[in-house]
Design a protein around this motif. Structure first.
Motif, short mmCIF file in Angstrom:
data_model
loop_
_atom_site.label_atom_id
_atom_site.label_comp_id
_atom_site.label_asym_id
_atom_site.label_seq_id
_atom_site.Cartn_x
_atom_site.Cartn_y
_atom_site.Cartn_z
N LYS A 1 0.84 -1.21 0.00
CA LYS A 1 0.00 0.00 0.00
C LYS A 1 0.87 1.26 0.00
CE LYS A 1 -4.08 1.84 2.34
NZ LYS A 1 -4.95 1.73 3.52
N GLU A 2 2.02 1.17 0.66
CA GLU A 2 2.93 2.32 0.71
C GLU A 2 3.41 2.70 -0.69
OE1 GLU A 2 6.94 3.96 3.05
OE2 GLU A 2 6.31 1.87 3.30
N TYR A 3 3.72 1.69 -1.55
CA TYR A 3 4.13 1.97 -2.93
C TYR A 3 3.04 2.77 -3.64
CZ TYR A 3 6.98 -2.40 -2.45
OH TYR A 3 7.83 -3.40 -2.05
N LEU A 4 1.80 2.33 -3.42
CA LEU A 4 0.66 2.89 -4.14
C LEU A 4 0.33 4.30 -3.65
CD1 LEU A 4 -1.55 -0.34 -4.07
CD2 LEU A 4 0.12 0.34 -5.80
N GLU A 5 0.40 4.49 -2.34
CA GLU A 5 0.13 5.81 -1.76
C GLU A 5 1.17 6.83 -2.20
OE1 GLU A 5 -2.17 4.57 2.39
OE2 GLU A 5 0.02 4.75 2.39
N LYS A 6 2.41 6.37 -2.33
CA LYS A 6 3.49 7.27 -2.74
C LYS A 6 3.61 7.38 -4.26
CE LYS A 6 6.43 6.77 1.36
NZ LYS A 6 7.72 6.28 1.89
N GLY A 7 2.80 6.63 -4.98
CA GLY A 7 2.82 6.69 -6.45
C GLY A 7 4.13 6.20 -7.04
N LEU A 8 4.66 5.10 -6.50
CA LEU A 8 5.98 4.63 -6.92
C LEU A 8 5.95 3.64 -8.07
CD1 LEU A 8 7.67 3.98 -3.43
CD2 LEU A 8 7.87 6.01 -4.88
N VAL A 9 4.82 2.94 -8.28
CA VAL A 9 4.83 1.80 -9.21
C VAL A 9 3.75 1.88 -10.29
CG1 VAL A 9 5.92 0.17 -7.61
CG2 VAL A 9 3.44 0.41 -7.61
N ASN A 10 4.05 1.18 -11.38
CA ASN A 10 3.09 0.99 -12.48
C ASN A 10 2.69 -0.47 -12.63
OD1 ASN A 10 5.34 3.15 -13.39
ND2 ASN A 10 3.31 3.86 -14.01
N ILE A 11 3.60 -1.36 -12.20
CA ILE A 11 3.36 -2.80 -12.27
C ILE A 11 3.75 -3.40 -10.92
CG2 ILE A 11 3.97 -4.97 -13.43
CD1 ILE A 11 4.93 -3.23 -15.83
N VAL A 12 2.85 -4.21 -10.34
CA VAL A 12 3.17 -4.79 -9.03
C VAL A 12 2.67 -6.23 -8.96
CG1 VAL A 12 1.08 -3.92 -7.88
CG2 VAL A 12 3.14 -4.31 -6.54
N GLY A 13 3.45 -7.08 -8.29
CA GLY A 13 3.09 -8.48 -8.15
C GLY A 13 3.88 -9.10 -7.02
N GLY A 14 4.14 -10.40 -7.10
CA GLY A 14 4.84 -11.07 -6.03
C GLY A 14 5.90 -12.03 -6.53
N CYS A 15 6.89 -12.31 -5.68
CA CYS A 15 7.94 -13.26 -6.01
C CYS A 15 7.85 -14.42 -5.01
CB CYS A 15 9.30 -12.56 -6.00
SG CYS A 15 10.55 -13.38 -7.01
N CYS A 16 8.98 -14.92 -4.51
CA CYS A 16 8.99 -16.11 -3.66
C CYS A 16 7.97 -16.05 -2.53
CB CYS A 16 10.37 -16.33 -3.06
SG CYS A 16 11.69 -16.37 -4.29
N GLY A 17 7.24 -17.15 -2.36
CA GLY A 17 6.28 -17.25 -1.26
C GLY A 17 4.92 -16.67 -1.55
N THR A 18 4.75 -16.01 -2.70
CA THR A 18 3.44 -15.41 -3.00
C THR A 18 2.56 -16.38 -3.79
OG1 THR A 18 4.32 -14.29 -4.96
CG2 THR A 18 4.28 -13.03 -2.92
N THR A 19 1.29 -16.35 -3.46
CA THR A 19 0.30 -17.27 -4.01
C THR A 19 -0.83 -16.47 -4.67
OG1 THR A 19 -1.00 -17.18 -1.99
CG2 THR A 19 0.77 -18.84 -2.07
#
Length: 334
Positions: free
Chosen positions: A293-311
């Protein structure tokens, strides 16, 4: 179908989660990896996840399907180790083209199925190009700092075969990811440009994603986030970002650096926290979404997802959160 570049201007795109984490749920044994075709293969094959695209294609398709159902716009092909360099561990170098082609074909088939069902939300396939298990910048021998286990040209040729197969299999994007050594990544980017030229392809969206390996905020080959950004953005790419290694919270300052200094889209697909003593990831979808949520509130990203451990559960939580925010505005470098 609407171009991915156009969609990025209007909303945050969601990348899938961890293929490896999902495949662990199947508890495949040696005979499952081998299938009928490789039952007499001379070396052990358990753990060669890329091979499952040939021996367990239904499972690979099912994983892609679950991520699309969870809200992903982009899934990655099951090709993280799909180079002759990495496949040498199993003596399977000659299968590299087929592994990549089939992985791309399976993912694209599932993507088309979802796009047809929901044309207003087109689905994309990113060809996953991993870092290989060798590094071109550093010596693996502490007693011989000048030694290199692999050359730039060897990497370039290995990546070239992978890229050709991924494109032939129908990927929409090429994702050079988990970059711990920028020289390896440069070999991959060089190979992509060569293949484009040979195939007469004008443009292929390229995502570039590095990995910060520890609290020092540097890649394994010693670059800061800004140095990494400068090193890989000499080519026209779709996005630059970070994945793996650290949890979402620890990635924030590094995303702030590249977001402020790049006019490309910014991507992030962190791990679900750090692994516990058993190598498992304890961070819940809710906990991870709260950090992202911090990425989104600060307007840092255009593409977001998950790596190891994410389902798919993690991706669903991230996807639902992302709909409430506008994508990062494309900045002009300082």
């Amino acid at each position: 179908m609407q171009k991915i570049e156009e969609i990025l201007e209007n909303r945050i795109l969601i990348l899938d989660g961890a293929m490896g984490t999902m495949l662990q749920r199947y508890q495949f044994e040696e005979e499952d990896f081998r299938g009928e075709r490789f039952k007499d293969w001379p070396s052990p094959l358990k753990g060669n996840n890329d091979l499952l695209s040939l021996t367990q294609p239904q499972a690979i398709a099912e994983v892609h399907r679950k991520y699309f159902e969870a809200g992903a716009d982009i899934v990655e092909t099951n090709t993280f180790s799909g180079t002759t360099v990495a496949m040498a561990d199993y003596g399977m170098e000659e299968l590299v083209y087929e592994l990549n082609y089939e992985s791309a074909r399976i993912a694209k088939e599932v993507a088309n199925e979802f796009t047809k069902r929901e044309p207003e939300k087109p689905r994309f396939v990113a060809g996953s190009i991993g870092p290989t298990n060798k590094t071109a910048s550093m010596s693996p021998d502490v007693n011989d700092p000048g030694f290199r286990a692999i050359s730039f040209d060897e990497l370039r040729l290995a990546y070239k075969e992978q890229v050709q197969a991924l494109l032939d299999g129908g990927v929409d994007i090429l994702l050079v990811e988990t970059i711990f050594d920028t020289l390896n990544a440069k070999a991959a980017l060089f190979a992509i440009e060569e293949v484009k030229e040979e195939k007469g392809i004008q443009q292929v969206p390229i995502m570039v994603s590095g990995t910060i390996t520890d609290a020092s905020g540097r890649t394994l080959s010693g670059q800061t986030a800004e140095a990494f950004l400068i090193s890989v953005t000499h080519l026209p790419i779709l996005s630059v970002g970070f994945n793996c290694a650290l949890g979402a919270k620890q990635l924030t300052p590094h995303l702030e650096v590249i977001s402020a200094k790049s006019d490309f889209a910014i991507s992030a697909h962190p791990n679900a926290g750090l692994p516990n003593a058993f190598g498992a990831y304890d961070e819940t979808p809710e906990q991870m979404a709260e950090q992202i949520k911090e990425y989104l509130e600060k307007g840092l990203v255009n593409i977001v997802g998950g790596c190891c451990g994410t389902t798919p559960e993690h991706i669903k939580a991230i996807s639902q959160l992302a709909t409430q925010f506008k994508p990062r505005k494309l900045a002009i470098p300082v």
